[in-house]
Design an enzyme around this catalytic site. Sequence first.
Site, PDB file in Angstrom:
ATOM      1  N   ARG A   1      -2.290  -6.008  -8.073  1.00  0.00           N
ATOM      2  CA  ARG A   1      -1.205  -6.955  -7.778  1.00  0.00           C
ATOM      3  C   ARG A   1      -1.066  -8.005  -8.869  1.00  0.00           C
ATOM      4  O   ARG A   1      -0.044  -8.625  -9.019  1.00  0.00           O
ATOM      5  CB  ARG A   1      -1.447  -7.642  -6.436  1.00  0.00           C
TER       6      ARG A   1
ATOM      7  N   LYS B   1     -17.663  -6.070   9.070  1.00  0.00           N
ATOM      8  CA  LYS B   1     -16.365  -6.706   9.312  1.00  0.00           C
ATOM      9  C   LYS B   1     -15.831  -6.358  10.695  1.00  0.00           C
ATOM     10  O   LYS B   1     -16.004  -5.238  11.165  1.00  0.00           O
ATOM     11  CB  LYS B   1     -15.346  -6.210   8.275  1.00  0.00           C
TER      12      LYS B   1
ATOM     13  N   HIS C   1       0.840  -1.205   0.000  1.00  0.00           N
ATOM     14  CA  HIS C   1       0.000   0.000   0.000  1.00  0.00           C
ATOM     15  C   HIS C   1       0.877   1.258   0.000  1.00  0.00           C
ATOM     16  O   HIS C   1       0.609   2.210  -0.727  1.00  0.00           O
ATOM     17  CB  HIS C   1      -0.891   0.051   1.256  1.00  0.00           C
TER      18      HIS C   1
HETATM   19  N1  COA Z   1      -0.134  -4.200  -1.704  1.00  0.00           N
HETATM   20  C1  COA Z   1      -0.418  -5.178  -0.825  1.00  0.00           C
HETATM   21  N2  COA Z   1      -1.668  -5.604  -0.579  1.00  0.00           N
HETATM   22  C2  COA Z   1      -2.658  -5.040  -1.261  1.00  0.00           C
HETATM   23  C3  COA Z   1      -2.445  -4.021  -2.215  1.00  0.00           C
HETATM   24  C4  COA Z   1      -1.105  -3.600  -2.421  1.00  0.00           C
HETATM   25  N3  COA Z   1      -0.806  -2.636  -3.279  1.00  0.00           N
HETATM   26  N4  COA Z   1      -3.618  -3.661  -2.748  1.00  0.00           N
HETATM   27  C5  COA Z   1      -4.548  -4.405  -2.153  1.00  0.00           C
HETATM   28  N5  COA Z   1      -3.975  -5.222  -1.256  1.00  0.00           N
HETATM   29  C6  COA Z   1      -4.660  -6.207  -0.408  1.00  0.00           C
HETATM   30  C7  COA Z   1      -5.322  -5.593   0.777  1.00  0.00           C
HETATM   31  O1  COA Z   1      -4.439  -5.595   1.874  1.00  0.00           O
HETATM   32  C8  COA Z   1      -6.497  -6.503   1.000  1.00  0.00           C
HETATM   33  O2  COA Z   1      -6.091  -7.604   1.762  1.00  0.00           O
HETATM   34  P1  COA Z   1      -7.131  -8.391   2.703  1.00  0.00           P
HETATM   35  O3  COA Z   1      -8.243  -8.852   1.818  1.00  0.00           O
HETATM   36  O4  COA Z   1      -6.290  -9.459   3.222  1.00  0.00           O
HETATM   37  O5  COA Z   1      -7.556  -7.389   3.735  1.00  0.00           O
HETATM   38  C9  COA Z   1      -6.837  -7.027  -0.379  1.00  0.00           C
HETATM   39  O6  COA Z   1      -5.699  -6.784  -1.164  1.00  0.00           O
HETATM   40  C10 COA Z   1      -7.996  -6.343  -1.004  1.00  0.00           C
HETATM   41  O7  COA Z   1      -7.717  -4.937  -1.052  1.00  0.00           O
HETATM   42  P2  COA Z   1      -8.799  -3.918  -1.513  1.00  0.00           P
HETATM   43  O8  COA Z   1      -9.312  -4.297  -2.852  1.00  0.00           O
HETATM   44  O9  COA Z   1      -8.230  -2.558  -1.351  1.00  0.00           O
HETATM   45  O10 COA Z   1      -9.978  -4.254  -0.532  1.00  0.00           O
HETATM   46  P3  COA Z   1     -10.421  -3.524   0.734  1.00  0.00           P
HETATM   47  O11 COA Z   1     -11.396  -4.364   1.441  1.00  0.00           O
HETATM   48  O12 COA Z   1      -9.227  -3.129   1.515  1.00  0.00           O
HETATM   49  O13 COA Z   1     -11.175  -2.219   0.167  1.00  0.00           O
HETATM   50  C11 COA Z   1     -12.836  -1.068  -1.292  1.00  0.00           C
HETATM   51  C12 COA Z   1     -12.106  -2.351  -0.917  1.00  0.00           C
HETATM   52  C13 COA Z   1     -12.866  -0.079  -0.150  1.00  0.00           C
HETATM   53  C14 COA Z   1     -12.176  -0.407  -2.451  1.00  0.00           C
HETATM   54  C15 COA Z   1     -14.228  -1.522  -1.721  1.00  0.00           C
HETATM   55  O14 COA Z   1     -14.697  -2.539  -0.879  1.00  0.00           O
HETATM   56  C16 COA Z   1     -15.236  -0.408  -1.707  1.00  0.00           C
HETATM   57  O15 COA Z   1     -15.213   0.443  -2.575  1.00  0.00           O
HETATM   58  N6  COA Z   1     -16.125  -0.422  -0.694  1.00  0.00           N
HETATM   59  C17 COA Z   1     -17.147   0.600  -0.508  1.00  0.00           C
HETATM   60  C18 COA Z   1     -18.543   0.082  -0.848  1.00  0.00           C
HETATM   61  C19 COA Z   1     -18.807   0.280  -2.310  1.00  0.00           C
HETATM   62  O16 COA Z   1     -18.721   1.360  -2.861  1.00  0.00           O
HETATM   63  N7  COA Z   1     -19.167  -0.831  -2.960  1.00  0.00           N
HETATM   64  C20 COA Z   1     -19.458  -0.823  -4.368  1.00  0.00           C
HETATM   65  C21 COA Z   1     -18.171  -0.931  -5.156  1.00  0.00           C
HETATM   66  S1  COA Z   1     -18.527  -0.977  -6.850  1.00  0.00           S
END
Ligand code: COA
Length: 159
Positions: free
Chosen positions: A91, A42, A18
Amino acid sequence: MKTTALYTGSFDPLTNGHLNIIRRAARLYDELTVGIIVNPQKKPYFTLEERREMISETLKEFDNVKVEHFEGLLADFVNSKGFNVVVRGLRGVGDFENEIHMEHMNARLFDKKVETVFLMTDPAFSFISSSMVKEVHSLGGSVEGLVPDNILKRMDEKR
Ligand code: COA
């Protein structure tokens, strides 16, 4: 025009993957907001307050990066704050599959033109996730170099 960007996630905890995206996005845009998603469904390992504190501490060297949190739709947060850009890290192809659908849905929900920009995660971190880091750490494995030092310290204290 001043370009304001948003980078979102659960950051439970923030990893060096990140941080790499944040560092690069902070160079590209005038202002970058790191938006921590609050998902009442969550149960995070680190509370919102802990995550905010840890992330702010990690990012204190950046003049143009701030930390906020939001609940609900990402698009609503973007619309209310007027961001021009949403930054996402990729990723690999698995992330791409999910992200493309989210991008299309979000694009319908934004009330002005907002670009979603994808940055490839540094290959050194492309295999990690917050869950994997937590699992390895909780079972006694080393996650040194995968999370910022201040966050590793907090993880050690909480174990
Ligand atoms: N390096 C390392 N790890 C990474 C990374 C990076 N560059 N990018 C993502 N990851 C990991 C995260 O740590 C996370 O790990 P985990 O599942 O073990 O916690 C995983 O990849 C998923 O990351 P991400 O896609 O950022 O998911 P998130 O749950 O952290 O956040 C949102 C997702 C906030 C973008 C999404 O759920 C959202 O938009 N929510 C709001 C509700 C909404 O609008 N919904 C409709 C969407 S169309």
